[in-house]
Design a protein around this motif. Structure first.
Motif, PDB file in Angstrom:
ATOM      1  N   GLU A  99       0.760  -1.371  -0.101  1.00 54.37           N
ATOM      2  CA  GLU A  99      -0.023   0.055   0.041  1.00 54.37           C
ATOM      3  C   GLU A  99       0.743   1.198  -0.106  1.00 54.37           C
ATOM      4  O   GLU A  99       0.654   2.182  -0.478  1.00 54.37           O
ATOM      5  CB  GLU A  99      -0.817   0.075   1.351  1.00 54.37           C
ATOM      6  CG  GLU A  99      -1.874  -1.026   1.030  1.00 54.37           C
ATOM      7  CD  GLU A  99      -2.800  -1.251   2.242  1.00 54.37           C
ATOM      8  OE1 GLU A  99      -4.104  -1.603   2.392  1.00 54.37           O
ATOM      9  OE2 GLU A  99      -2.141  -1.044   3.426  1.00 54.37           O
ATOM     10  N   ILE A 100       2.286   1.242   0.751  1.00 51.30           N
ATOM     11  CA  ILE A 100       2.875   2.265   1.001  1.00 51.30           C
ATOM     12  C   ILE A 100       3.539   2.610  -0.587  1.00 51.30           C
ATOM     13  O   ILE A 100       3.564   3.446  -1.185  1.00 51.30           O
ATOM     14  CB  ILE A 100       3.941   2.142   1.629  1.00 51.30           C
ATOM     15  CG1 ILE A 100       3.398   2.165   3.039  1.00 51.30           C
ATOM     16  CG2 ILE A 100       5.125   3.136   1.649  1.00 51.30           C
ATOM     17  CD1 ILE A 100       4.676   1.749   4.258  1.00 51.30           C
ATOM     18  N   ASP A 101       3.660   1.577  -1.404  1.00 54.02           N
ATOM     19  CA  ASP A 101       4.316   1.569  -2.653  1.00 54.02           C
ATOM     20  C   ASP A 101       3.382   2.499  -3.573  1.00 54.02           C
ATOM     21  O   ASP A 101       3.689   2.982  -4.375  1.00 54.02           O
ATOM     22  CB  ASP A 101       4.683   0.091  -3.210  1.00 54.02           C
ATOM     23  CG  ASP A 101       5.247   0.174  -4.359  1.00 54.02           C
ATOM     24  OD1 ASP A 101       6.303   0.867  -4.884  1.00 54.02           O
ATOM     25  OD2 ASP A 101       4.496  -0.251  -5.558  1.00 54.02           O
ATOM     26  N   VAL A 102       2.356   1.705  -3.595  1.00 56.73           N
ATOM     27  CA  VAL A 102       1.199   2.372  -4.264  1.00 56.73           C
ATOM     28  C   VAL A 102       0.992   4.087  -4.099  1.00 56.73           C
ATOM     29  O   VAL A 102       0.899   4.801  -4.957  1.00 56.73           O
ATOM     30  CB  VAL A 102      -0.255   1.953  -4.231  1.00 56.73           C
ATOM     31  CG1 VAL A 102      -1.316   2.705  -4.897  1.00 56.73           C
ATOM     32  CG2 VAL A 102      -0.426   0.441  -4.693  1.00 56.73           C
ATOM     33  N   LEU A 103       0.885   4.456  -2.692  1.00 54.90           N
ATOM     34  CA  LEU A 103       1.060   5.887  -2.433  1.00 54.90           C
ATOM     35  C   LEU A 103       2.034   6.335  -2.971  1.00 54.90           C
ATOM     36  O   LEU A 103       2.248   7.751  -3.432  1.00 54.90           O
ATOM     37  CB  LEU A 103       0.723   6.094  -1.114  1.00 54.90           C
ATOM     38  CG  LEU A 103      -0.605   5.623  -0.467  1.00 54.90           C
ATOM     39  CD1 LEU A 103      -0.398   5.687   1.348  1.00 54.90           C
ATOM     40  CD2 LEU A 103      -1.716   6.314  -1.009  1.00 54.90           C
ATOM     41  N   GLU A 104       3.490   5.724  -2.844  1.00 59.01           N
ATOM     42  CA  GLU A 104       4.536   6.634  -3.336  1.00 59.01           C
ATOM     43  C   GLU A 104       4.581   6.573  -4.703  1.00 59.01           C
ATOM     44  O   GLU A 104       5.043   7.913  -5.364  1.00 59.01           O
ATOM     45  CB  GLU A 104       5.916   5.755  -2.966  1.00 59.01           C
ATOM     46  CG  GLU A 104       6.195   5.564  -1.618  1.00 59.01           C
ATOM     47  CD  GLU A 104       7.519   4.370  -1.289  1.00 59.01           C
ATOM     48  OE1 GLU A 104       7.965   4.460  -0.445  1.00 59.01           O
ATOM     49  OE2 GLU A 104       7.415   3.692  -2.515  1.00 59.01           O
ATOM     50  N   GLN A 105       4.108   5.961  -5.633  1.00 62.75           N
ATOM     51  CA  GLN A 105       3.961   5.968  -7.003  1.00 62.75           C
ATOM     52  C   GLN A 105       2.921   6.970  -7.481  1.00 62.75           C
ATOM     53  O   GLN A 105       2.728   7.731  -8.137  1.00 62.75           O
ATOM     54  CB  GLN A 105       3.640   4.588  -7.694  1.00 62.75           C
ATOM     55  CG  GLN A 105       4.662   3.660  -7.482  1.00 62.75           C
ATOM     56  CD  GLN A 105       6.240   3.986  -7.878  1.00 62.75           C
ATOM     57  OE1 GLN A 105       6.189   4.661  -9.205  1.00 62.75           O
ATOM     58  NE2 GLN A 105       7.123   3.916  -7.360  1.00 62.75           N
ATOM     59  N   ASN A 106       1.897   7.250  -6.673  1.00 66.80           N
ATOM     60  CA  ASN A 106       0.892   8.276  -6.805  1.00 66.80           C
ATOM     61  C   ASN A 106       1.427   9.609  -6.689  1.00 66.80           C
ATOM     62  O   ASN A 106       1.212  10.274  -7.474  1.00 66.80           O
ATOM     63  CB  ASN A 106      -0.248   7.875  -5.944  1.00 66.80           C
ATOM     64  CG  ASN A 106      -1.321   7.062  -6.415  1.00 66.80           C
ATOM     65  OD1 ASN A 106      -1.125   6.298  -7.363  1.00 66.80           O
ATOM     66  ND2 ASN A 106      -2.087   6.424  -5.466  1.00 66.80           N
ATOM     67  N   PHE A 107       2.187   9.673  -5.613  1.00 68.68           N
ATOM     68  CA  PHE A 107       2.761  10.930  -5.216  1.00 68.68           C
ATOM     69  C   PHE A 107       3.869  11.447  -6.580  1.00 68.68           C
ATOM     70  O   PHE A 107       3.838  12.571  -6.997  1.00 68.68           O
ATOM     71  CB  PHE A 107       3.689  10.890  -3.900  1.00 68.68           C
ATOM     72  CG  PHE A 107       4.454  12.252  -3.933  1.00 68.68           C
ATOM     73  CD1 PHE A 107       3.864  13.325  -3.513  1.00 68.68           C
ATOM     74  CD2 PHE A 107       5.782  12.163  -3.779  1.00 68.68           C
ATOM     75  CE1 PHE A 107       4.788  14.275  -3.283  1.00 68.68           C
ATOM     76  CE2 PHE A 107       6.879  13.059  -3.775  1.00 68.68           C
ATOM     77  CZ  PHE A 107       6.142  14.410  -3.622  1.00 68.68           C
ATOM     78  N   LEU A 108       4.462  10.472  -6.728  1.00 70.20           N
ATOM     79  CA  LEU A 108       5.732  10.866  -8.057  1.00 70.20           C
ATOM     80  C   LEU A 108       4.833  11.022  -9.293  1.00 70.20           C
ATOM     81  O   LEU A 108       5.166  12.110  -9.876  1.00 70.20           O
ATOM     82  CB  LEU A 108       6.494   9.609  -8.106  1.00 70.20           C
ATOM     83  CG  LEU A 108       7.443   9.355  -7.233  1.00 70.20           C
ATOM     84  CD1 LEU A 108       8.510   8.066  -7.521  1.00 70.20           C
ATOM     85  CD2 LEU A 108       8.504  10.600  -6.835  1.00 70.20           C
TER      86      LEU A 108
END
Length: 495
Positions: A99-108
């Motif tokens: 879930e953190i990985d998804v949020l990181e990619q959304n931010f980028l």
């Protein structure tokens, strides 16, 4: 987004080591209040001028509303990856690594979109090589401690979002750049002049001994150009900025003894994005976003993350060892001579010691200058970081798009129907005539916004035309900001 960023590649090429050629910027470097008032003053009738000023406010209010939710999502995501407080907020969310990985990619994804809208461009390997092909104030080789940088975050992003001409370091950090300028420094540069004389002598010695052929073959093999990236392949209109460097200075007593001025092109704005490597105790989720201004191209190393402490260059060690061998050989030969002259021996030893001392003190001076440049980049050239940089970018996107929309509408209003190419040229001509500024106007984005606002349309043959000023204000309608301002003004009038 990707198509726009791909079209902006190959913006810097090396015509020669002393000339930097850059594509004209899409950014409009004119302050919005000045732009609006200057255009309003060109309108003949007072009533139309009032309607135009009202339209400019409504355009800005509407564009701000369009971006509000997107920017709010961006800031909320960054709050989770803020290097200072993000760890605590992530812990409160109790999220899994997936879930953190998804949020990181959304931010980028949001960040890269904002960068593109704000006309920042990803620096390529070619651009970095050209920028660093000369020297300015920084005369030490700077390298990065790659073990301290994360290599997964950006790699995952670029695997999911295709970009052409990605630099070799794109898995560790990315550099966005925008705007160009010139930096000049005037000083005596005594030590640099001494180095220049010694380097010219060293070059002469290499030519005499034919060692230059060995070095030149290695260098040419290392810096072979991509045949696809030549001057003839660059079709965009470009401006040239000249480098004035000490190493090209003419040898004369006037130049050697007096102050001289050196010059280097600069990147007006640079933003660096990276993440530090995780340690064995916990995963690192903080994302660093650092914003710099007026960075000389040849000194771009000062913005790089996790720099190693500089040391003597391999060339310094080669010069040092060769000089020591030659000096010792000459000294031994003199001692073995039956008529050894003590003054000759003293002269040889003095020259050898003096040369070694010069290398040492030159390095110490460059180290002091390096520390000063790093300090200056932190306190003077670094505009902001983290949340402050993102807020600046969000506002910058709005300001640029408002200016593009206002200029396009004004040109259609004053000069009548136009094709896309005609509108693009007219807008650039207007900016040049009224403000003496050259820029590559982003007409596609402007007309897209105008059509979305409903105040510009196309006729049967594809030419753009605008509605009247009064009708344009009616179409957009009264904005929330205007209602609030009227209520505020009414409240202040009431006793």
């Amino acid at each position: 987004m990707d198509d726009n960023s791909n079209n902006n590649n190959n913006n810097i090429i090396n015509k020669s080591k002393d000339v930097i050629r850059l594509e004209r910027e899409s950014v409009i470097p004119i302050l919005k209040p000045r732009l609006i008032m200057s255009l309003a003053n060109l309108i003949e009738h007072v009533a139309d001028r009032v309607e135009f000023l009202k339209l400019c406010k409504r355009v800005e209010y509407t564009i701000r509303a369009w971006y509000h939710l997107q920017f709010e999502d961006l800031m909320q995501l960054y709050a989770l990856f803020d290097p200072i407080h993000g760890t605590q907020k992530l812990a409160q969310q109790s999220l899994s690594e997936e879930e953190i990985d998804v949020l990181e990619q959304n931010f980028l994804t949001y960040l890269f979109e904002v960068m593109n809208k704000s006309n920042f461009k990803l620096a390529t390997d070619e651009e970095i090589d050209v920028a660093l092909s000369g020297q300015y104030l920084l005369n030490l080789p700077i390298s990065i401690d790659e073990s301290k940088l994360d290599k997964k975050l950006l790699k995952r992003y670029f695997e999911r979002h295709h970009h052409e001409n990605l630099p070799d370091f794109s898995d560790k950090y990315v550099i966005f750049r925008r705007g160009i300028g010139i930096d000049r420094t005037t000083d005596y540069f005594f030590m640099e002049k001494v180095n220049m004389i010694i380097e010219r002598f060293w070059g002469w010695l290499l030519r005499i001994t034919r060692l230059q052929l060995i070095f030149s073959r290695k260098m040419s093999a290392r810096h072979q150009k991509d045949p696809k990236k030549t001057d003839e392949n660059i079709e965009a209109e470009q401006d040239e900025l000249q480098r004035i460097r000490i190493e090209n200075m003419q040898l004369s007593m006037n130049n050697l003894m007096n102050k001289i001025t050196i010059q280097e092109p600069t990147f007006d704005r640079i933003i660096v994005v990276y993440r530090r490597a995780s340690n064995t105790d916990k995963n690192e989720h903080g994302i660093y976003v650092k914003h710099f201004r007026n960075i000389p191209m040849a000194d771009m190393e000062i913005v790089l993350p996790e720099k190693k402490n500089p040391s003597l260059t391999p060339m310094d060690w080669v010069q040092f060892l060769v000089s020591a061998v030659i000096g010792l050989y000459t000294l031994v030969s003199s001692l073995e001579s039956p008529k050894a002259d003590v003054w000759v021996i003293i002269a040889i030893l003095s020259g050898l010691i003096g040369y070694c001392a010069r290398i040492y003190f030159t390095f110490q001076q460059n180290m002091a200058l390096y520390q000063n440049l790093i300090t200056q980049s932190m306190y003077d050239k670094q505009l902001d970081s983290g949340k402050g940089t993102l807020l600046h970018l969000c506002d910058d996107v709005i300001q640029q798009e408002v200016k593009e929309v206002i200029i396009s509408f004004f040109v259609l209003m004053e000069q009548g129907k136009a094709t896309r190419e005609e509108l693009d040229n007219r807008c650039e001509d207007l900016i040049m005539e009224e403000f003496d500024v050259k820029c590559n106007f982003d007409v596609d984005d402007a007309v897209q916004k105008l059509e979305k606002l409903g105040i510009v349309a196309r006729d049967t043959i594809g030419r753009y035309y605008c509605v009247g000023l009064k009708r344009a204000n009616e179409i957009i309608g009264t904005t929330t900001e205007e209602v609030v301002l009227r209520a505020k003004q009414g409240a202040t009038v009431v006793p």
